[in-house]
Design an enzyme around this catalytic site. Structure first.
Site, PDB file in Angstrom:
ATOM      1  N   VAL A  11     -11.135  -1.120  60.790  1.00 24.31           N
ATOM      2  CA  VAL A  11     -11.362  -0.121  61.839  1.00 24.31           C
ATOM      3  C   VAL A  11     -12.841  -0.024  62.214  1.00 24.31           C
ATOM      4  O   VAL A  11     -13.202  -0.043  63.389  1.00 24.31           O
ATOM      5  CB  VAL A  11     -10.810   1.257  61.391  1.00 24.31           C
ATOM      6  CG1 VAL A  11     -11.366   2.384  62.244  1.00 24.31           C
ATOM      7  CG2 VAL A  11      -9.297   1.249  61.479  1.00 24.31           C
ATOM      8  N   CYS A 267      -1.257   1.070  56.677  1.00 24.33           N
ATOM      9  CA  CYS A 267      -1.206   2.442  57.197  1.00 24.33           C
ATOM     10  C   CYS A 267       0.133   3.155  56.986  1.00 24.33           C
ATOM     11  O   CYS A 267       0.163   4.217  56.373  1.00 24.33           O
ATOM     12  CB  CYS A 267      -1.557   2.442  58.682  1.00 24.33           C
ATOM     13  SG  CYS A 267      -3.283   2.008  58.967  1.00 24.33           S
TER      14      CYS A 267
HETATM   15  N1  LIG Z   1      -6.400  -0.904  59.340  1.00 31.44           N
HETATM   16  C1  LIG Z   1      -5.814  -0.329  60.372  1.00 31.44           C
HETATM   17  O1  LIG Z   1      -5.062  -0.945  61.118  1.00 31.44           O
HETATM   18  C2  LIG Z   1      -6.084   1.126  60.665  1.00 31.44           C
HETATM   19  C3  LIG Z   1      -5.687   1.654  61.905  1.00 31.44           C
HETATM   20  C4  LIG Z   1      -5.957   2.993  62.174  1.00 31.44           C
HETATM   21  C5  LIG Z   1      -6.575   3.783  61.220  1.00 31.44           C
HETATM   22  N2  LIG Z   1      -6.921   3.251  60.019  1.00 31.44           N
HETATM   23  C6  LIG Z   1      -7.618   4.103  59.051  1.00 31.44           C
HETATM   24  O2  LIG Z   1      -9.007   3.792  59.104  1.00 31.44           O
HETATM   25  C7  LIG Z   1      -9.607   3.925  57.811  1.00 31.44           C
HETATM   26  C8  LIG Z   1     -10.274   2.630  57.423  1.00 31.44           C
HETATM   27  O3  LIG Z   1      -9.279   1.636  57.281  1.00 31.44           O
HETATM   28  P1  LIG Z   1      -9.631   0.090  57.172  1.00 31.44           P
HETATM   29  O4  LIG Z   1      -8.346  -0.644  57.228  1.00 31.44           O
HETATM   30  O5  LIG Z   1     -10.707  -0.227  58.146  1.00 31.44           O
HETATM   31  O6  LIG Z   1     -10.235   0.059  55.681  1.00 31.44           O
HETATM   32  P2  LIG Z   1     -11.050  -1.129  54.979  1.00 31.44           P
HETATM   33  O7  LIG Z   1     -10.740  -1.027  53.542  1.00 31.44           O
HETATM   34  O8  LIG Z   1     -10.802  -2.414  55.703  1.00 31.44           O
HETATM   35  O9  LIG Z   1     -12.588  -0.753  55.233  1.00 31.44           O
HETATM   36  C9  LIG Z   1     -13.241   0.317  54.639  1.00 31.44           C
HETATM   37  C10 LIG Z   1     -14.696  -0.107  54.398  1.00 31.44           C
HETATM   38  O10 LIG Z   1     -15.463   1.040  54.043  1.00 31.44           O
HETATM   39  C11 LIG Z   1     -16.445   0.624  53.127  1.00 31.44           C
HETATM   40  N3  LIG Z   1     -16.984   1.812  52.456  1.00 31.44           N
HETATM   41  C12 LIG Z   1     -16.375   2.654  51.592  1.00 31.44           C
HETATM   42  N4  LIG Z   1     -17.207   3.659  51.236  1.00 31.44           N
HETATM   43  C13 LIG Z   1     -18.361   3.455  51.895  1.00 31.44           C
HETATM   44  C14 LIG Z   1     -19.618   4.152  51.963  1.00 31.44           C
HETATM   45  N5  LIG Z   1     -19.828   5.270  51.271  1.00 31.44           N
HETATM   46  N6  LIG Z   1     -20.597   3.636  52.733  1.00 31.44           N
HETATM   47  C15 LIG Z   1     -20.395   2.508  53.431  1.00 31.44           C
HETATM   48  N7  LIG Z   1     -19.252   1.816  53.433  1.00 31.44           N
HETATM   49  C16 LIG Z   1     -18.245   2.288  52.672  1.00 31.44           C
HETATM   50  C17 LIG Z   1     -15.717  -0.347  52.228  1.00 31.44           C
HETATM   51  O11 LIG Z   1     -16.602  -1.199  51.529  1.00 31.44           O
HETATM   52  C18 LIG Z   1     -14.865  -1.109  53.266  1.00 31.44           C
HETATM   53  O12 LIG Z   1     -15.521  -2.253  53.763  1.00 31.44           O
HETATM   54  C19 LIG Z   1      -8.477   4.368  56.886  1.00 31.44           C
HETATM   55  O13 LIG Z   1      -8.466   5.759  56.802  1.00 31.44           O
HETATM   56  C20 LIG Z   1      -7.226   3.877  57.610  1.00 31.44           C
HETATM   57  O14 LIG Z   1      -6.090   4.644  57.276  1.00 31.44           O
HETATM   58  C21 LIG Z   1      -6.701   1.935  59.728  1.00 31.44           C
END
Ligand SMILES: NC(=O)c1ccc[n+]([C@@H]2O[C@H](COP(=O)([O-])OP(=O)(O)OC[C@H]3O[C@@H](n4cnc5c(N)ncnc54)[C@H](O)[C@@H]3O)[C@@H](O)[C@H]2O)c1
Length: 454
Positions: A11, A267
């Site tokens: 995201v 998700c």
């Molecule tokens: N993946 C999807 O399709 C999608 C769609 C809509 C919403 N979401 C939501 O978006 C959010 C993120 O999902 P994602 O799939 O991108 O997760 P992800 O695991 O791919 O990415 C999260 C990133 O955040 C980083 N991170 C964690 N703590 C941190 C900090 N303190 N400082 C800097 N970086 C930090 C991690 O290293 C990781 O790279 C979740 O809440 C998810 O439910 C995801």
């Protein structure tokens, strides 16, 4: 306008790249130094169509940069987005908010140390109702009133079409009490506003709930058609015609009515679970969502039995070709993929599994080391007793059926995504099983349920 994106995953990276394409100056932050190093070299750590080009062009234009240094990224930003993960908390299914709160505390400290005027802290991660207020409290402990505003801006993009979804969303949801936050976020989304994208302004709590309600509804739709597919099989109906027949009704809609092996991904399962837990705490149980989760979990497990049944009752000693491992095509994301449930079960039941996925294999190898991984679809099929189509990648839609027949030890295809037409499989001399449809084999028997009904 300058923004910082905290968390550069599926995201954060897509949102950051798309905002930079809107002309905003974006700094993406991640604490994973390896990820940031790769991004800074122009390497994209995830598979998402179109993302490499978008990142490269905006980085070259100087609008998109990557760092592990949250403090420098936050300094002078008009808005700071939290886009860190919110996985299921081990044991109880609540959303694990530790990453969100840690990010909020780091942002608060960074803002305290720099003298910028007023910053909006926006939660883009999917978080349960009440989280935005907790983020506000974390900021309040460190910063004086007037230095910050909070907002919720849940993300609805889908992996595999994430850029298109971000650039042309059905709507943008913004929850905040602050007029200043509304103004800045409206300006940030101005290119979408010009495309007449509906922007739903609401409270933080409502915005948080909209995201969960949307995912739970979509998961319900999938689960509904999956159960109807089973009924179709029992009574000799065709689920694809049923889906079309109901989907053409504008009140129902055609999307998310594809029967398959059960929903997965990063998700739907975790968000449905977290919503159920929120509802329990609020003493207003969501019985439908609870049932959806149970039915979906059962379904993923039942896929192993379904495959064994198609193979004559047992897979012991058989070799299965498994095509597609990710929970859907055009992503390398293996999180909660249905294949993770039934392929290990088939392996434990004595099958050798020769697997291939265009993008998901690096991750799959870590999660299912017991499978044999192949270089392409035909290598997986070569000498197998059955072909199991699990994920509808485009390259599996146009397999050379003559070659498939030749390579298989037995001409058996089990298609969990209804990619093929039963007639064409029959014409190719293949025994074909799909989901919720007549098998393509001339039906000499009356369906069991109809016999029972008399
Ligand atoms: N993946 C999807 O399709 C999608 C769609 C809509 C919403 N979401 C939501 O978006 C959010 C993120 O999902 P994602 O799939 O991108 O997760 P992800 O695991 O791919 O990415 C999260 C990133 O955040 C980083 N991170 C964690 N703590 C941190 C900090 N303190 N400082 C800097 N970086 C930090 C991690 O290293 C990781 O790279 C979740 O809440 C998810 O439910 C995801």
């Amino acid at each position: 306008m300058r923004i910082a994106m905290i968390g550069t995953g599926y995201v954060g990276l897509v949102s950051g790249a798309c905002f930079s394409e809107f002309g905003v100056s974006v700094t993406c932050v991640d604490k994973d130094a390896g990820k940031i190093e790769r991004l800074s070299r122009g390497e994209i750590p995830i598979y998402e169509p179109g993302l490499e080009h978008l990142v490269a062009s905006n980085a070259a234009a100087g609008r998109l940069s990557f760092t592990t240094d949250l403090k420098s990224a936050v300094a002078g930003a008009d808005a700071v987005f939290i886009a860190v993960g919110t996985p299921s908390r081990r044991g109880d299914g609540h959303a694990d908010l530790s990453y969100v709160f840690a990010a909020a505390a780091e942002i608060a400290e960074a803002l305290r140390q720099n003298a910028s005027e007023r910053t909006i802290v926006v939660t883009k991660s999917t978080v349960p109702v009440g989280t935005g207020r907790q983020v506000e409290r974390i900021l309040c402990e460190v910063l004086p009133q007037g230095r910050f505003d909070v907002a919720s801006n849940p993300e609805f993009l889908r992996e595999g079409s994430a850029i298109q979804d971000f650039m042309r969303p059905d709507r943008v949801v913004i929850g905040t009490d602050s007029e200043h936050a509304r103004t800045v976020l409206r300006a940030l989304y101005r290119p979408l506003y010009l495309l007449e994208t509906p922007i739903v302004f609401t409270t933080i709590e409502t915005a948080e709930l909209i995201k969960y309600a949307a995912n739970a509804f979509l998961a319900t739709k999938i689960t509904f058609i999956n159960e109807v597919a089973d009924l179709c099989e029992a009574v000799g109906a065709d689920v694809q015609d049923v889906a079309r027949g109901i989907g053409l009704d504008g009140r129902i809609g055609r999307k998310f009515l594809h029967a398959g092996p059960g929903f997965g991904g990063s998700c739907f399962p975790k968000d449905c679970q977290a919503l159920v837990r929120t509802a329990e705490q609020a003493e207003t149980p969501l019985a439908i969502v609870e049932t959806v989760l149970r039915v979906n979990d059962d379904r993923k497990r039942q896929m192993a039995e379904r495959i064994a049944a198609a193979c004559g009752g047992s897979v012991e000693g058989l070799t299965l070709a498994a095509l597609g491992l990710t929970y859907k095509p055009n992503t390398d994301d293996m999180r909660d993929s249905p294949s993770l449930t039934f392929l290990p079960a088939l392996h434990a039941a004595g099958a050798t599994i020769r697997a291939f996925d265009p993008e998901g294999m690096a991750e799959a190898k870590k999660l299912m080391p017991e499978l044999d991984y192949c270089d392409d679809a035909y290598q997986a099929i070569d000498g197998a007793d059955a072909l199991v189509l699990i994920t509808e990648w485009n390259e599996f839609r146009g397999l050379d059926l003559g070659r498939v027949k030749q390579l298989l030890r037995q001409p058996l295809v089990i298609d969990l995504r209804n990619i093929y037409k039963p007639e064409e499989m029959l014409a190719a001399g293949l025994v074909y099983h799909s989901i919720g449809r007549p098998s393509g084999i001339p039906n000499t028997r009356e369906p069991a349920a109809l016999r029972a009904i008399g």
